[in-house]
Write an enzyme that holds these catalytic residues in place. Structure first.
Site, PDB file in Angstrom:
ATOM      1  CG  ASP A 268      -2.258   0.731   0.937  1.00 37.49           C
ATOM      2  OD1 ASP A 268      -2.189   1.914   0.562  1.00 37.49           O
ATOM      3  OD2 ASP A 268      -3.356   0.128   1.100  1.00 37.49           O
TER       4      ASP A 268
ATOM      5  CB  VAL B  35      -5.544   0.591  -5.643  1.00 31.28           C
ATOM      6  CG1 VAL B  35      -4.233  -0.121  -5.322  1.00 31.28           C
ATOM      7  CG2 VAL B  35      -5.765   0.661  -7.145  1.00 31.28           C
TER       8      VAL B  35
ATOM      9  CG  HIS C 273     -16.146  -8.772  -8.512  1.00 31.07           C
ATOM     10  ND1 HIS C 273     -17.467  -8.709  -8.897  1.00 31.07           N
ATOM     11  CD2 HIS C 273     -16.055  -7.967  -7.427  1.00 31.07           C
ATOM     12  CE1 HIS C 273     -18.135  -7.901  -8.084  1.00 31.07           C
ATOM     13  NE2 HIS C 273     -17.301  -7.451  -7.180  1.00 31.07           N
TER      14      HIS C 273
END
Ligand SMILES: CC(C)(COP(=O)(O)OP(=O)(O)OC[C@H]1O[C@@H](n2cnc3c(N)ncnc32)[C@H](O)[C@@H]1OP(=O)(O)O)[C@@H](O)C(=O)NCCC(=O)NCCS
Ligand SMILES: NC(=O)c1ccc[n+]([C@@H]2O[C@H](COP(=O)([O-])OP(=O)(O)OC[C@H]3O[C@@H](n4cnc5c(N)ncnc54)[C@H](O)[C@@H]3O)[C@@H](O)[C@H]2O)c1
Lengths: 404, 535
Positions: B161, B218, B268
């Site tokens: 991150d 993200v 997904h």
């Protein structure tokens, strides 16, 4: 030759608090009935019991000492002749009025001439609900009919109608005030027959349930009686699944604005014109219309509204023809809804209080209310009254009474 | 005869039943059993009325036949001797077994699930190297969940991150879940430590060196997504699988950001990742069979049920669930009480009411996704529902659960009552729509869009549609899935089409069924995965 159905007399016991400390807890239900049969014979010396044909008793929990067709046993124990039958019937809270209406219909058929009708319930000895019920305990039935207990239905009505806690408490207070005034003014004197023991000593002479000292503040402090059952046991969910536009049920009913649990009995002497003439009895009123009908079983307690319309239609009358209304105060919201829907003047409804103050001895109440209405018509010298009760399972029974 | 039976209460309070005469018939024993059950029932009698009510509460009003029959069997059986009780039970069971709902559910939970997990959608004969070391980009809600899922399955995970603190949240998430698992006895301390040891968190791209798969999670911003892929690509194994967890952005477009679009695919996941079993694998125009095979194998490795769909905005799940929320919000706009809309969905079998769900997802996100649809498509159909969502977000500052206010008000995260102000934002207050219509408008809105997904090729099979709808977007399980719902509707696909036409007439063109619906479903009825349970 068919005849009108005449009311020759109406009596009731005082109502004892329906718990083990209540004055009538030591009195058997059969004794309450026998006491009233004795009283009727005493009050009406001309009453030839050889002309009596049947005793119809409403009993809502007909098990144990209230079971086995108590009516026949009571007729025998009271020393009525062998040919007088006895039948127990159950239309829940309206059983006593159901007995009266059934008797009236039988008189009007012309087949019979003199009947005793009423009811008894010793709630302190035979607890409400102890007879079981498919409606409540059979899953398939309960699921299919969206069963909820009466108290939740009463709270549902209050929620739908927007009756606040203050509204229902206000009504309860009025019931207490009116009942207190009625007792003080002797309005029940004509009907109430003291319960005495075998030695002739008084056990109870007045209704034991009223709390004349009731205040708004005291009522406001009482805890709602049906919130836990509604929320924890899932009954609120059942009601809301049906009345889906509501988000929650406001639980406004409690011990102070619901009908009291009491012991008591009532009897009405109903006969044809001919029998009255023969026995020299003076008719006090005629039953000019009666009806039973149903309404939503989950809302449950709105049946008196359609039942009143139906009974009035039978009698060929309208609401304007009615002077007084007696609707059983099962719960405060039931009365408020009835008054609102029929557009009644509250000063003509339950003028001597009702079951919130006086108590509701299930099987007997209907016959008691008939007597109360009749006494009050006479006292005020008015003509007509409607007597009605809401009923478990979503029914309503109503009777139109007209003084002679 | 019951008098030949002795009841003895031991010191432990346990009652034993003994037959004086062991030659007594089994019937005697049954009578004794019935008598003892009656005693139990007497004690239970006071509570019996609460059982059906509690069931209705727990099922939120969905009238599922099996739980009701089980309760009925237990109560009815307890009133009679055991042989008769078995007969009663058999009658109930036969009713269930031969009923449509059992067929629906067996079709979905046995056959469809087996087909999906068994690899019906995986390209056959494509041998690929299994993924061993996964790079997860973004340590937000989804990234953290994905990292935990991979590490739990024994894969090495590197979470990246923007700062060490942000990346560290993935570790904290795993620690929380592992602590709970240990507390509940589902894992040992050693297991937990091993899982944690497999998670590395970083803000450095070079920490991703050697990863043979990347799953990007993200923010939902195509430019950002392309940028992070570009940044990390040089660090990865040369044939690394490139996956995005986007919930709506077309995969083909995102793949333009990389130089090996054949390796690019959509994976997904659903939130919360540790509890939602579904994974929607999205195949872009240029995605290769190897990428699909690797993504599929990875999904199975981490215990997910992977449906495979083709590309399109919102793919299958995000697109179809949007129809559900739009329809529900639309009914509120029409003046149907919001509580009725929620009840209608719950009683139809949806696990969550659409308005509660919309708050959960966040109205702002719903608004943003819709605007992307709007910008991307000429066919975009403005709906009254959109106006209400815009007003709630923009004019009344009610953006959803996270903010503590949306359709509902929230007190410290706990859902309270619906916002009373809603009533002022509707066009036709108090409008009466039949309850069944409320329910079927939501069910049909989803089913019709799923049929369109099949038409457009977004959906490859009915099996994927059925499994994806139940496990991903809460389509009622009793239906056996969104397309099986069409097939099992009273009167079959023809009955469904007739009812859709009726809804179209009453509520709008969007309910008009595809012309060839009936023929098409009839033609495909024989395909193996669909053939079961839909007769
Ligand atoms: C509502 C109901 C559950 C209350 O039962 P309950 O809790 O046993 O009632 P109680 O008589 O014990 O009264 C509860 C409390 O309220 C108080 N109370 C009752 N009426 C009051 C009044 N008018 N003013 C002040 N306090 C009052 C009592 O003093 C008691 O207080 P305590 O607990 O401190 O002693 C019960 O009356 C009922 O079920 N009624 C409906 C009957 C029915 O369903 N009939 C058939 C269908 S219509
Ligand atoms: N929330 C859901 O229910 C859900 C479900 C399925 C898919 N998704 C998709 O998953 C993705 C992430 O959603 P989320 O809910 O986890 O969001 P989030 O806001 O919780 O997390 C996003 C994370 O990405 C990080 N990030 C931003 N720029 C970065 C960069 N350059 N490099 C590395 N990390 C960066 C942020 O710091 C943040 O921690 C989105 O594409 C979303 O559409 C979300």
């Amino acid at each position: 030759m068919p005849s009108e159905a005449y009311v020759y007399d109406a009596v009731r016991t005082p109502r004892g608090r329906g718990r083990d400390t209540g004055a009538l807890h030591g009195v058997k239900p059969i004794s309450l009935v026998v006491g009233l049969i004795d009283a009727l014979r005493e009050r009406n010396p001309g009453l030839d019991v050889g002309r009596l044909e049947d005793l119809l008793l409403g009993i809502v929990t007909p098990v144990g000492e209230q079971g086995g067709d108590l009516a026949r046993a009571a007729a025998l124990l009271a020393g009525l002749p062998d040919q007088v039958g006895g039948v127990q019937l159950n239309r829940f809270c309206a059983s006593g009025l159901e007995a009266v209406n059934a008797a009236a219909a039988r008189i009007r058929s012309g087949w019979e001439h003199l009947l005793l009708a009423g009811g008894v319930e010793s709630m302190s000895r035979v607890p409400m609900g102890s007879d079981g019920a498919a409606w409540a305990t059979d899953p398939q039935t309960a699921l299919a009919t969206s069963f909820v207990p009466q108290g939740v239905s009463a709270d549902l009505i209050a929620t739908l109608e927007g009756f606040s806690r203050d509204d229902v408490d206000g009504y309860a207070l009025r019931s207490q005030e009116r009942a207190a005034k009625a007792w003080a003014g002797g309005h029940f004197a004509r009907s109430v027959v003291p319960v005495r023991d075998a030695n002739g000593l008084d056990i109870l002479t007045v209704d034991e349930h009223p709390r004349p000292e009731t205040t708004r503040e005291a009522l406001a402090r009482l805890t709602p009686s049906f919130a836990t059952m509604g929320e924890a046991a899932g009954f609120d969910a059942v009601a809301l699944q049906k009345f889906h536009w509501l988000e929650a049920i406001e639980h406004v009913h409690h011990a102070g604005n619901s009908s009291g649990i009491v012991d008591g009995a009532a009897l009405v002497l109903i006969g044809s014109e001919e029998v009255g003439r023969d026995l020299g009895l003076t008719p006090r009123a005629r039953i000019v219309g009666a009806a039973v009908t149903g309404a939503d079983p989950t809302l449950m307690l709105t049946g008196p509204i359609p039942a009143t319309h139906k009974a009035l239609a039978v009698a060929g009358l309208t609401l304007d023809d009615i002077d007084l209304f007696e609707i059983n105060e099962a719960f405060a919201a039931v009365v408020l809804k009835y008054v609102r829907d029929l557009g009644l003047d509250p000063d003509r409804v339950n003028v001597n209080g009702g079951a919130i103050a006086l108590g509701h001895p299930l099987g007997a109440t209907g016959a008691m209310l008939l007597g109360t209405a009749l006494d009050e018509l006479e006292r005020r010298d008015l003509r007509r009254a409607v007597v009605t009760l809401c009923i478990g399972g979503g029914m309503g029974v109503a009777t139109v009474l007209e003084r002679c | 005869m019951t008098d030949t039976i002795r009841y003895d209460r031991g010191a432990d309070g346990i009652v034993t039943l003994t037959l004086d005469d062991p030659t007594q018939s089994a019937n005697t024993m049954n009578r004794a059993y019935a008598a003892s059950m009656c005693a139990v029932l007497d004690r239970l009698a006071a509570q019996l009325p609460a059982f059906p009510a509690t069931l209705r509460k727990q099922l939120k009003g969905a009238r599922l036949p099996a739980p009701e029959a089980i309760l009925a069997t237990a109560v009815e059986g307890a009133q009679v001797d055991v042989e008769t009780a078995f007969t009663v039970e058999t009658r109930h069971l036969i009713g269930l077994l031969t009923g449509q709902v059992a067929k629906n559910m067996i079709g979905a939970f046995f056959f469809d699930l087996k087909a999906v997990n068994g690899g019906a959608a995986r390209p056959s004969g494509v041998d690929v190297a299994p993924v061993r070391r996964v790079a997860v980009l973004g340590a937000g809600m989804m990234g953290a969940g994905i990292a935990y899922a991979c590490a739990s399955a024994g894969l090495e995970v590197v979470v990246r991150d923007v700062s060490p603190e942000a990346a560290g949240r993935a570790r904290e998430h795993a620690e929380r879940l592992l602590a709970r698992a240990v507390r509940k006895g589902r894992a040992t301390e050693a297991d937990a430590r091993a899982v944690l040891d497999r998670i590395t968190t970083t803000d450095q791209v070079d920490a991703l060196t050697g990863c043979d798969a990347v799953i990007e999670a993200v923010f939902e911003d195509p430019a950002l997504k392309k940028a992070v892929f570009a940044e990390v690509l040089p660090m990865l194994a040369p044939d690394a699988l490139l996956a995005s967890n986007t919930s709506t952005l077309p995969i083909t477009g995102l793949a333009e950001g990389v130089d090996r679009p054949a390796d690019f695919i959509g994976m997904h996941f659903f939130s919360p990742v540790d509890r939602m079993p579904l994974l929607e694998i999205v195949v872009g125009d240029r995605t290769g069979d190897e990428a699909l095979a690797r993504a599929f194998d990875l999904a199975r490795r981490i215990g997910k049920t992977p449906i495979v769909v083709n590309d399109g905005r919102g793919f299958f799940t995000s697109r179809v669930i949007g129809r559900f929320i739009d329809e529900a919000v639309g009914m509120v706009v029409e003046g149907v009480p919001a509580a009725s809309v929620e009840q209608a969905a719950l009683q139809a079998g949806y696990p969550t009411g659409p308005l509660a769900l919309a708050d959960e997802v966040s109205l702002t996100l719903i608004q943003r996704i819709r605007r992307q649809f709007e910008a991307a498509s000429e066919e975009y159909l403005p709906l009254p529902a959109h106006r209400l969502v815009d007003e709630l977000v923009d004019a009344y500052d009610r953006p959803g659960r996270a903010a503590g206010r949306g359709f509902y008000s929230y007190d410290d995260g706990t859902r309270g009552r619906l916002w009373p102000g809603l009533a002022d934002l509707v066009t036709d207050a108090g409008r009466a729509v039949p309850f069944t219509d409320l329910q079927e408008r939501m069910l049909f809105a989803e089913a019709l869009d799923a049929l369109r997904c099949l038409d457009e090729g977004v959906l490859r099979t009915e099996t994927d549609a059925n499994i994806g709808s139940i496990f991903g977007i809460g389509f009622p399980a009793w239906t056996g899935g969104v397309i099986r719902y069409v097939r099992q509707y009273a009167g079959g696909p023809a009955g469904f089409a007739a009812r859709a036409a009726e809804l179209a007439q009453r509520y709008g063109e969007r309910f008009t069924p595809p012309d060839d619906l009936v023929d098409r479903l009839a033609a495909s009825a024989g395909r193996p995965a669909e053939s079961v349970g839909t007769a």
